[in-house]
Design a protein around this motif. Structure first.
Motif, PDB file in Angstrom:
ATOM      1  N   ALA A 141       7.179  17.547  -1.015  1.00 34.47           N
ATOM      2  CA  ALA A 141       6.099  16.630  -1.371  1.00 34.47           C
ATOM      3  C   ALA A 141       5.853  15.712  -0.189  1.00 34.47           C
ATOM      4  N   MET A 142       4.606  15.338  -0.009  1.00 35.58           N
ATOM      5  CA  MET A 142       4.235  14.503   1.133  1.00 35.58           C
ATOM      6  C   MET A 142       3.576  13.217   0.660  1.00 35.58           C
ATOM      7  N   SER A 143       3.577  12.227   1.522  1.00 36.68           N
ATOM      8  CA  SER A 143       3.057  10.925   1.130  1.00 36.68           C
ATOM      9  C   SER A 143       2.380  10.234   2.306  1.00 36.68           C
ATOM     10  N   TRP A 144       1.533   9.299   1.957  1.00 35.62           N
ATOM     11  CA  TRP A 144       0.950   8.375   2.923  1.00 35.62           C
ATOM     12  C   TRP A 144       1.391   6.958   2.549  1.00 35.62           C
ATOM     13  N   TYR A 145       1.823   6.214   3.554  1.00 36.70           N
ATOM     14  CA  TYR A 145       2.180   4.811   3.412  1.00 36.70           C
ATOM     15  C   TYR A 145       1.275   4.006   4.347  1.00 36.70           C
ATOM     16  N   ARG A 146       1.255   2.716   4.129  1.00 33.63           N
ATOM     17  CA  ARG A 146       0.574   1.837   5.074  1.00 33.63           C
ATOM     18  C   ARG A 146       1.332   0.522   5.189  1.00 33.63           C
ATOM     19  N   ARG A 172       5.847  -2.194   4.166  1.00 35.93           N
ATOM     20  CA  ARG A 172       5.213  -0.886   4.060  1.00 35.93           C
ATOM     21  C   ARG A 172       5.078  -0.521   2.581  1.00 35.93           C
ATOM     22  N   GLU A 173       3.914  -0.001   2.204  1.00 30.34           N
ATOM     23  CA  GLU A 173       3.682   0.335   0.801  1.00 30.34           C
ATOM     24  C   GLU A 173       3.220   1.782   0.667  1.00 30.34           C
ATOM     25  N   LEU A 174       3.597   2.392  -0.441  1.00 30.14           N
ATOM     26  CA  LEU A 174       3.187   3.752  -0.732  1.00 30.14           C
ATOM     27  C   LEU A 174       1.737   3.750  -1.188  1.00 30.14           C
ATOM     28  N   TYR A 217      -1.598   7.789  -6.872  1.00 31.20           N
ATOM     29  CA  TYR A 217      -2.161   6.783  -5.978  1.00 31.20           C
ATOM     30  C   TYR A 217      -1.733   5.380  -6.386  1.00 31.20           C
ATOM     31  N   ALA A 218      -1.638   4.508  -5.405  1.00 29.33           N
ATOM     32  CA  ALA A 218      -1.486   3.088  -5.685  1.00 29.33           C
ATOM     33  C   ALA A 218      -2.750   2.595  -6.384  1.00 29.33           C
ATOM     34  N   ASP A 219      -2.575   1.625  -7.275  1.00 27.63           N
ATOM     35  CA  ASP A 219      -3.731   1.105  -8.014  1.00 27.63           C
ATOM     36  C   ASP A 219      -4.818   0.580  -7.068  1.00 27.63           C
ATOM     37  N   SER A 220      -4.388   0.051  -5.940  1.00 27.49           N
ATOM     38  CA  SER A 220      -5.334  -0.576  -5.014  1.00 27.49           C
ATOM     39  C   SER A 220      -6.274   0.423  -4.353  1.00 27.49           C
ATOM     40  N   VAL A 221      -5.931   1.710  -4.378  1.00 25.66           N
ATOM     41  CA  VAL A 221      -6.781   2.710  -3.709  1.00 25.66           C
ATOM     42  C   VAL A 221      -7.305   3.768  -4.668  1.00 25.66           C
ATOM     43  N   LYS A 222      -6.895   3.708  -5.910  1.00 25.13           N
ATOM     44  CA  LYS A 222      -7.296   4.717  -6.892  1.00 25.13           C
ATOM     45  C   LYS A 222      -8.812   4.757  -7.015  1.00 25.13           C
ATOM     46  N   GLY A 223      -9.346   5.974  -6.972  1.00 26.56           N
ATOM     47  CA  GLY A 223     -10.790   6.146  -7.065  1.00 26.56           C
ATOM     48  C   GLY A 223     -11.509   6.076  -5.738  1.00 26.56           C
ATOM     49  N   ARG A 224     -10.822   5.641  -4.692  1.00 27.35           N
ATOM     50  CA  ARG A 224     -11.426   5.537  -3.358  1.00 27.35           C
ATOM     51  C   ARG A 224     -10.782   6.477  -2.349  1.00 27.35           C
ATOM     52  N   PHE A 225      -9.495   6.727  -2.486  1.00 29.66           N
ATOM     53  CA  PHE A 225      -8.753   7.571  -1.556  1.00 29.66           C
ATOM     54  C   PHE A 225      -8.395   8.887  -2.232  1.00 29.66           C
ATOM     55  N   THR A 226      -8.337   9.947  -1.432  1.00 29.90           N
ATOM     56  CA  THR A 226      -7.930  11.260  -1.920  1.00 29.90           C
ATOM     57  C   THR A 226      -6.945  11.884  -0.945  1.00 29.90           C
ATOM     58  N   ILE A 236      -1.621  -0.072   9.525  1.00 24.26           N
ATOM     59  CA  ILE A 236      -1.196   1.161  10.181  1.00 24.26           C
ATOM     60  C   ILE A 236      -0.793   2.132   9.070  1.00 24.26           C
ATOM     61  N   TYR A 237      -1.314   3.342   9.140  1.00 21.23           N
ATOM     62  CA  TYR A 237      -1.066   4.353   8.128  1.00 21.23           C
ATOM     63  C   TYR A 237      -0.087   5.394   8.667  1.00 21.23           C
TER      64      TYR A 237
END
Length: 114
Positions: free
Chosen positions: A33-38, A45-47, A60-69, A93-94
């Motif tokens: 499984a892979m992930s993006w953090y920032r 650093r947050e997932l 997805y984190a709630d802060s990006v849900k519906g905007r990031f894929t 930084i991502y």
């Protein structure tokens, strides 16, 4: 050894879009499984998002849900993060990582500003 190379960052105005890529090598990509953090300045650093080995499930984190894929191409050993409707608070930084392993690339800077 594990190598993760992020790319695709840049500067964009609020409401804009960016597509990040992470090229992986040194391990069997399709088995993890892979992930993006920032990480924003002065913050931990947050997932942001993660995806299962086949891409069949994402979270997805709630802060990006519906905007990031998040997506992946196992034939290309690459994981992507499509970011739409960007906000100034997305500036960070991502990094990509194997989920739960804490291995990081050099990251790619995303700046959202008018």
């Amino acid at each position: 050894q594990v190598q993760l190379v992020e790319s695709g960052g840049g500067s964009v105005q609020p409401g804009g879009s960016l597509r990040l890529s992470c090229a992986a090598s040194g391990f069997t990509f399709s088995s993890y499984a892979m992930s993006w953090y920032r990480q924003a300045p002065g913050k931990e650093r947050e997932l942001v998002a993660h995806i299962t080995t086949t891409g069949g499930s994402t979270n997805y984190a709630d802060s990006v849900k519906g905007r990031f894929t998040i997506s992946r191409d196992n034939a290309k050993n690459t994981v992507y993060l499509q970011m739409n409707s960007l906000k100034p608070e997305d500036t960070a930084i991502y990094y990509c990582s194997r989920l739960g392993y804490g291995d990081w690339g050099q990251g790619t800077q995303v700046t959202v500003s008018s």
